[in-house]
Structure formats: structure tokens, C-alpha cells
Design an enzyme around this catalytic site. Structure first.
Site, short mmCIF file in Angstrom:
data_model
loop_
_atom_site.label_atom_id
_atom_site.label_comp_id
_atom_site.label_asym_id
_atom_site.label_seq_id
_atom_site.Cartn_x
_atom_site.Cartn_y
_atom_site.Cartn_z
N GLU A 22 9.81 27.38 15.11
CA GLU A 22 9.00 28.93 15.19
C GLU A 22 10.41 29.13 15.63
OE1 GLU A 22 7.36 32.06 15.74
OE2 GLU A 22 5.48 30.54 15.95
N THR B 205 0.53 36.77 15.39
CA THR B 205 -0.81 37.06 15.38
C THR B 205 -1.95 36.97 16.34
OG1 THR B 205 -1.03 36.97 12.31
CG2 THR B 205 -3.54 36.75 13.91
N ILE C 284 -11.31 37.38 20.92
CA ILE C 284 -13.00 37.02 21.57
C ILE C 284 -13.66 35.05 20.94
CG2 ILE C 284 -15.66 38.00 20.19
CD1 ILE C 284 -14.18 40.12 22.43
N HIS D 44 -15.32 33.41 18.97
CA HIS D 44 -16.96 34.10 18.29
C HIS D 44 -17.90 32.78 18.16
CE1 HIS D 44 -15.26 37.85 16.50
NE2 HIS D 44 -14.35 37.30 16.75
N LYS E 47 -15.60 42.00 11.37
CA LYS E 47 -17.04 42.88 11.99
C LYS E 47 -17.06 44.25 12.60
CE LYS E 47 -16.73 37.71 13.13
NZ LYS E 47 -15.40 37.57 12.05
N CYS F 30 4.74 43.05 39.90
CA CYS F 30 4.27 43.80 39.60
C CYS F 30 2.81 44.62 40.09
CB CYS F 30 3.62 43.63 38.88
SG CYS F 30 1.97 44.68 37.46
N CYS G 63 0.63 50.73 34.28
CA CYS G 63 2.11 51.81 34.02
C CYS G 63 2.47 51.53 33.26
CB CYS G 63 2.66 51.90 35.30
SG CYS G 63 4.26 50.57 35.64
N CYS H 138 8.04 47.66 37.40
CA CYS H 138 8.36 46.27 37.57
C CYS H 138 9.25 45.97 36.46
CB CYS H 138 7.12 44.95 37.64
SG CYS H 138 6.20 45.75 35.62
#
Length: 476
Positions: A31, A40, A47, A49, A249, A399, A436, A441
């Protein structure tokens, strides 16, 4: 020489890695970024689908529906956020009812369960927030929402726990066929594998075209999104689509598994495979179209915007399987929407092909279960007390927006494939994802990372090299 090299640690690459971890073979994932889920997979709708959009008989249709069926059980096995909330496709004109019927027929042919068309009255009862201009809707009860970071990281952690090696910040620069397999030149040296799986997102055509005379072309399709505050996260309960176009979509409005409201994406084809910037025009388009689907859409509650690139292959379908003129080289290319939903099914399919090619059997000691980071925001008081008694760092809130504690952040750092950057912490714990947007944080997260990784704070980055938070005065 390793058995399998996977290019890309997005959701598809990690799903394939996790399935290959079941087999008696050595697997490495290369990677280019500093973490998994940096392409991506980090910037999409989240979602799951149902599967009514894809043309029957295509890879998209098959993998979408199978992935949709897998995800709920997988979320329990790997402990990531998932919720089956159902989806609605709105029709705004009587003349478009036939398009809605076509989607229903497609869905039924693809094997989507429970899909049906609602009239205006039933639609308004089911989802009171939708536009009164909608005359009908397609209802798919198997539609769901998922955390894209949670899914990808869970797959990667489970793969790593079962022996898969992840080599981050390792950019593949060239591939050459050898007598025994493939030789990959990278920014970190040479890697050799008997088989290669190409799961490189918008760059998958580059790697395919290095080994095959039959060329692929992938066009990056930019989608821009707006994320709203949790104050309006319950505006709708279902995922609200509009009738799709040739580019996808359309702009959707959906709750997220974490309680926000999300709108997007746009769809603009780009030449630049790194064009993930947002634009004023894109934001205006998202907000305008979202307001046609949902009444009183809360545009003033936007807390952030982002953009991602979908890998749109020229043929319009996923490209899956062994490349005909490159034995041992397997494509998982053109994985645009519904790629997130399809990833677990793609993982199973390609791992099966690679396993057969290598003639390897199953591992007897594969561990399928993974436990996620404790979530103090959602934990019961009893569970909070138990965690704090075990480790007082769970009482120290870092946080405030998302109620993320120091204990959660430390856990995120020391897990398999633990976080080494502020974005890595953000995706694993949600520290910095609130209203925020890390204004309070971020400095504490930098301090904790530096302490736990035994680094100087000046070395701590937002993401990849060059994104360090601190600099010497002489560099300003």
C-alpha cells in the site's frame, strides 16, 4: 518469494487479504499510503446497497447482492458498525413510474428480497421527512448503512492477526512477469510473488496494462459530499435516493451509523487520479439536490465536506478474475459503486480463484473473530465503570464532541496495524470527527501518538509524509 502479493489496502484489497488468510499461503499487501483505507474507501457514502441498480447478469449485480447478504453477519464477526435501515428511491413525476418499475424488476431478478413500490401516502407515513413532491418510491428493506472505515480496518486487522503482512508506504512502480511469477519494483525495494492481485482502485488500469496486451481504462469519477451535525442526524431514517442517471445513483440523503446526516455525491469525470478536492460548485449541487428529496434540509448544519474518486471502468462493470494473457495475475478493477457493499463477496470470489491457482488448502487455525475498540460514547454505565477500573485512561476524555477517551486512542495505536497518524486515530476512534472538526482534540492526539510511538511530536503527521503538524520556526 511470497505466494500472493495484493496491490492496494482499500476495502477490496483488505477483503481479499482476509479471505486469503484462511488459506495455507503467505500473503503480502503493498500500500502506497501510510495506512489502510486511504483511497476511495475513506470517502464514500457508507451505503450497503440492496442490489436493484445493477444490470442483471453483471459482476456488479452478483457481487452487490451477495455482499449485502454477507455484511450483517460479518459486522458481528468483526465488530464494526452496521445498521439495516432500508432505502427509498424517489420518483417525482407520474411519467417516471415506469423507470421505478424497471428498477423493481431488476431488483427482483437480481434476488433482492422484499422490494416493492410505495404510493405517495404510504411513502409519507414511512418517511415523513421526504419531499411532498415525490409521487412514489421504490422501497428496499435490505438496504443498510455501514462505517466504511470500520469495515476496512476490521478486515485488515483480522487479516494481519492471521498472518498477512501489510507493507505501508510501499508504492508499486513496475511489474514484470518472471518464470516463477511476478517481480514488483517498489519504493521500498523488490517484491516477488507467485501470484498478484490488483486491487489498486483508480490506479488498477496502470498495473493491469503493465502485464496485459488487453488494456483497461479507468476514469476517476469525483464525488463530493456534505456531512451534517448529529443534531439533525434523525431527519430521515432511511437512505433516500433519487432515480439514477447514467452517471450513478445521484445525490442521496442518509443517516450514518454514527448519528450524522450525509448528502452526496456529485459525479464528475476527471483526468487527475488525485483530484479529491471539493469545489464550491459541487457543494452547491449537493445541497440543492438534497433539498429536492428532503423537506427543510438543514444546509446550515454542515460541519465538513469531502470528496472521493470512484474507479469507473470503461465497460461499466467490475473487472474480476485472472487476466487471460497474464497467468497468475488477478484483477479486482473498476470497483466503483457498489464496491463497498460488494467487497466481502469479491474477497471470497478472488481468494477462491487464487487458492485454486496455487493449489493450497485451508489453514486449520484461522481465527475469524475480531473485537473492535471499546466505544465509551455508546457503552452502558456498567461497561464504562468496568473499562475505567481496568484502565483509568478510559476516564480521560480527549475528544469532547464524540466522547473519545485516551484509553480508546491508546488502544487504536497498539492494535494490529495500529494507528500512526492523526487521521489513523480519527478513523479508528472518531476523535476529531465531531462538530469542531478536531479544533480542540488534535494537539492532545499528537501528544498521545508521540508518547506511545516514542517519537518527537514534530514527527507526528496528519497522514502521509509532508503533513506534519509541527515545524521549526526556520521552516515557516
Amino acid at each position: 518469494m511470497t505466494d500472493v502479493i495484493i496491490i492496494g489496502a482499500g476495502v477490496t484489497g483488505c477483503a481479499i487479504a482476509r479471505e486469503l488468510a484462511r488459506l495455507d499461503c503467505k500473503v503480502k499487501v503493498l500500500e502506497r499510503a501510510s495506512d489502510v483505507c486511504e483511497g476511495t474507501s475513506k470517502a464514500n457514502s457508507g451505503i450497503a446497497h440492496a442490489g436493484f441498480d445493477a444490470v442483471p447478469g453483471t459482476w456488479k449485480a452478483r457481487m452487490n447482492v451477495e455482499g449485502s447478504r454477507i455484511l450483517e453477519d460479518l459486522s458481528k464477526e468483526l465488530d464494526f458498525p452496521y445498521r439495516r435501515n432500508g432505502s427509498l428511491v424517489l420518483c417525482f413525476a407520474e411519467g417516471d413510474r415506469e423507470k421505478l418499475e424497471k428498477l423493481r424488476r431488476q431488483g427482483e431478478e437480481n434476488g433482492v428480497k422484499g422490494i416493492r413500490i410505495l404510493g405517495q401516502e404510504e411513502l409519507q407515513k414511512l418517511e415523513p421527512g421526504v419531499s411532498r413532491q415525490a409521487v412514489a418510491a421504490l422501497y428496499a428493506p435490505t438496504g443498510a448503512i455501514v462505517c466504511p472505515f470500520g469495515l476496512t480496518i476490521a478486515l485488515a486487522e483480522n487479516a494481519a492477526a492471521n498472518g498477512v503482512e501489510f507493507h505501508l508506504q510501499t508504492r508499486v512502480e513496475g511489474i514484470r512477469k518472471t518464470q516463477d511469477g511476478y517481480r514488483l519494483s517498489t519504493s521500498q525495494g523488490i517484491y516477488e510473488g507467485r501470484a498478484v492481485v490488483n486491487a489498486a482502485g483508480v490506479y488498477a488500469d496502470w498495473f493491469h496494462n503493465m502485464v496485459s496486451a488487453r488494456k483497461l481504462r479507468i476514469t476517476p469519477r469525483r464525488g463530493e459530499y456534505c456531512l451534517m451535525d448529529k443534531q439533525v442526524g434523525n431527519l430521515v431514517s432511511h437512505t433516500i435516493f433519487q432515480l439514477p442517471t447514467a452517471h450513478g445513483k445521484g445525490v442521496l440523503v442518509t443517516p450514518t451509523v454514527h448519528g450524522n446526516l450525509l448528502a452526496g455525491p456529485t459525479a464528475r469525470d476527471m483526468e487527475d487520479k488525485e483530484a479529491v478536492n471539493t469545489t464550491r460548485e459541487g457543494m452547491e449541487e449537493v445541497l440543492k439536490k438534497a433539498a429536492t428529496s428532503v423537506r427543510e434540509f438543514p444546509a446550515r448544519q454542515v460541519i465538513t465536506s469531502f470528496a472521493g474518486l470512484r474507479a469507473a471502468e470503461a465497460g461499466g462493470d467490475f473487472v474480476l478474475g485472472e487476466v487471460e494473457d497474464a497467468p497468475g495475475f488477478f484483477d479486482a478493477a473498476g470497483i466503483a459503486s457498489p464496491g463497498l457493499t460488494a467487497a466481502p463477496a469479491i474477497g471470497r470470489y478472488l481468494a477462491g480463484l487464487v487458492g485454486a491457482y496455487l493449489s493450497v488448502g485451508k489453514k486449520p487455525d484461522f481465527v475469524a473473530v475480531r473485537r473492535g475498540i471499546p466505544n465509551m460514547e455508546q457503552a452502558s454505565m456498567q461497561e464504562r465503570r468496568r473499562l475505567i477500573a481496568k484502565n483509568p485512561l478510559y476516564a480521560n476524555v480527549i475528544c469532547r464532541c464524540e466522547l473519545v477517551t485516551e484509553g480508546e486512542i491508546v488502544d487504536a495505536i497498539h492494535r494490529p496495524l495500529g494507528a500512526t497518524t492523526v487521521d489513523g486515530i480519527k478513523r479508528r476512534t472518531r476523535a476529531g470527527m465531531g462538530r469542531c472538526q478536531s479544533g480542540f482534540c488534535a494537539p492532545r492526539v499528537v501528544e498521545i501518538l508521540a508518547r506511545e510511538l516514542q517519537k518527537d511530536p514534530g514527527e507526528i503527521r496528519k497522514a502521509d509524509p509532508g503533513s506534519e503538524f509541527l515545524a521549526d520556526k526556520g521552516e515557516w
